[in-house]
Design an enzyme around this catalytic site. Structure first.
Site, PDB file in Angstrom:
ATOM      1  N   ARG A 175      33.443  41.880  52.945  1.00 23.83           N
ATOM      2  CA  ARG A 175      33.742  42.663  51.725  1.00 23.83           C
ATOM      3  C   ARG A 175      34.709  43.824  52.028  1.00 23.83           C
ATOM      4  O   ARG A 175      34.650  44.872  51.384  1.00 23.83           O
ATOM      5  CB  ARG A 175      32.452  43.222  51.092  1.00 23.83           C
ATOM      6  CG  ARG A 175      31.433  42.183  50.687  1.00 23.83           C
ATOM      7  CD  ARG A 175      31.919  41.344  49.510  1.00 23.83           C
ATOM      8  NE  ARG A 175      30.816  40.680  48.839  1.00 23.83           N
ATOM      9  CZ  ARG A 175      30.358  39.462  49.147  1.00 23.83           C
ATOM     10  NH1 ARG A 175      30.914  38.761  50.120  1.00 23.83           N
ATOM     11  NH2 ARG A 175      29.357  38.929  48.464  1.00 23.83           N
ATOM     12  N   SER A 250      26.152  41.284  42.730  1.00 30.33           N
ATOM     13  CA  SER A 250      25.462  42.121  43.720  1.00 30.33           C
ATOM     14  C   SER A 250      25.928  43.556  43.540  1.00 30.33           C
ATOM     15  O   SER A 250      27.125  43.828  43.609  1.00 30.33           O
ATOM     16  CB  SER A 250      25.818  41.697  45.143  1.00 30.33           C
ATOM     17  OG  SER A 250      25.326  40.425  45.417  1.00 30.33           O
ATOM     18  N   GLU A 344      28.552  47.884  45.916  1.00 31.08           N
ATOM     19  CA  GLU A 344      29.596  46.875  46.131  1.00 31.08           C
ATOM     20  C   GLU A 344      30.741  46.960  45.114  1.00 31.08           C
ATOM     21  O   GLU A 344      31.903  46.956  45.507  1.00 31.08           O
ATOM     22  CB  GLU A 344      28.995  45.465  46.144  1.00 31.08           C
ATOM     23  CG  GLU A 344      29.969  44.514  46.796  1.00 31.08           C
ATOM     24  CD  GLU A 344      29.844  43.080  46.376  1.00 31.08           C
ATOM     25  OE1 GLU A 344      30.712  42.308  46.767  1.00 31.08           O
ATOM     26  OE2 GLU A 344      28.908  42.730  45.642  1.00 31.08           O
TER      27      GLU A 344
END
Ligand code: EPU
Length: 352
Positions: A175, A250, A344
């Protein structure tokens, strides 16, 4: 309320559009301008438009991983709506496809699976657009887009040139990429992504939840379409459909701990999975669940009762409520396990 409509060199421009209407979390005040990009000419026109008015810019795909603030955005949001999947080459072993940045990611996955090519089937149903995939290096069930990216075409806002970036120039991690961290964050508008896919089958052992599903259903055929169907079934059973339920997927990242911290974390009863590079991975969803938060309501948000990493916006209207919900979850996890959760989804700053 949607603002006025006008056209500039055939590009759709809207004024005062609530960010809530553009993002799956459905939060955020008005963006001063929203420009819809359909081709490379629009990209240039959009940056010219912003420059002429001294506005900052923010690039958005499906808005599936983006949160708007209550004060909105005082600049121009550039929506990538350029579609298309082009076969660059295809033979008995591999397929190379160039996908426009605004193409829906899952259309690309379906396209590949229908032709029997492997590499992205486990990333089925990830919401959003293809241009956003390399920005946060999307991944699921054992696959990451970094494994199949060849290059991206992009507009470099610094030099005002179209460029091609090779995979090696993207600094792809969990990520984390050159596009979302560091000096080049927000520098490139990704116009197209080229992927290399293989005529192959994924091989067991699979990611835990995928393996469990395949075992349970007694599935032994691991063709891309079979894996896609399995992943879709798992996701549909656990994750809310962003079309129907407001969320940003998420909401927290999984937590990585350094090698020398693993023992200390395990001493708190936290399961740590060792990665090949020696670091340990802790499931953030597990920690949230252990804090008794699964299914709980917090300031208009609900911690998803099937996957605790997902925060559903049931009735919150303001970012301030999200901030309170987030603080409560982060604090509980920190107190219990000594680890700090990180959000996130990205946030659009009011001013760049
Ligand atoms: N777990 C729990 N409780 C929960 C959720 C998870 O105990 O409420 C534990 C379980 O042990 C489970 C493990 O965590 O086996 C992993 O859970 P899951 O397979 O649901 O994946 P995840 O780590 O929660 C990540 C991605 C997802 C992706 C899945 C599947 C991140 C931040 N999230 O979630 O991505 O779909 O893996 O690969 O890495 C997204 O980014 O929006 C997203 C949904």
């Amino acid at each position: 309320m949607l603002g006025s409509l006008c056209y500039n060199r055939c590009m759709l421009i809207r004024e005062n559009v609530p960010i809530a209407a553009l993002t799956t979390m459905r939060l955020g005040g008005p963006a001063k301008f929203v420009l819809e990009i359909r081709n490379n000419d629009d990209v240039v026109a959009a940056y010219d438009f912003a420059k002429e008015r001294n506005l900052s810019t923010w690039v958005m795909g499906g808005g599936a991983n983006t949160i708007g603030l209550d004060a909105g955005f005082e600049g121009a949001i550039l929506l990538n709506r350029a579609n298309g999947i082009e076969v660059i080459s295809e033979n008995d072993t591999e397929l190379i496809v160039k996908c426009q940045g605004g193409e829906i990611w899952d259309n690309v996955v379906r396209f590949a699976c229908e032709r029997g090519y492997s590499g992205i089937e486990a990333m089925s149903l990830i919401p959003g657009t293809t241009g956003a995939a390399p920005v946060q290096n999307i991944g699921a069930y054992g696959q990451e887009v970094s494994q199949v990216i060849v290059n991206v075409d992009a507009y470099d806002t610094k030099t005002r040139q179209f460029v091609m970036l090779e995979k090696s120039e993207m600094d792809l991690g969990y990520r984390h990429t050159r596009f979302n961290v560091g000096a080049d964050k927000d520098r490139f508008f990704i116009t197209a992504v080229t992927l290399r896919l293989k005529k192959a089958h994924m091989q067991p052992p699979f990611y835990t939840s995928l393996q469990a599903y395949l075992d349970e259903q007694e599935i032994k055929d691991y063709s891309p379409m079979t894996i896609r169907t399995a992943v879709c079934a798992i996701r549909e059973s656990k994750l809310p459909d962003p079309e129907k339920v407001a969320s940003a997927g998420s909401f927290f990242k999984n937590v990585y701990v350094e090698k020398d911290e693993i023992a200390e974390v395990e001493a708190k009863g936290v399961p740590v999975r060792r990665e090949a590079n020696g670091r340990g991975k802790v499931n953030a969803g597990w920690m949230v669940e252990q804090c008794g938060l699964k299914g709980k309501e917090l300031y208009g948000f609900r911690v998803n009762d099937k996957a605790a990493l997902v925060l559903i916006n049931e009735k919150a209207k303001s970012y301030a409520d999200l901030a309170k919900a987030r603080a409560e979850i982060v604090e509980k996890v920190k107190n219990k396990f000594g680890l700090t959760l990180e959000q996130e989804p990205v946030e659009i700053p009011v001013k760049e």
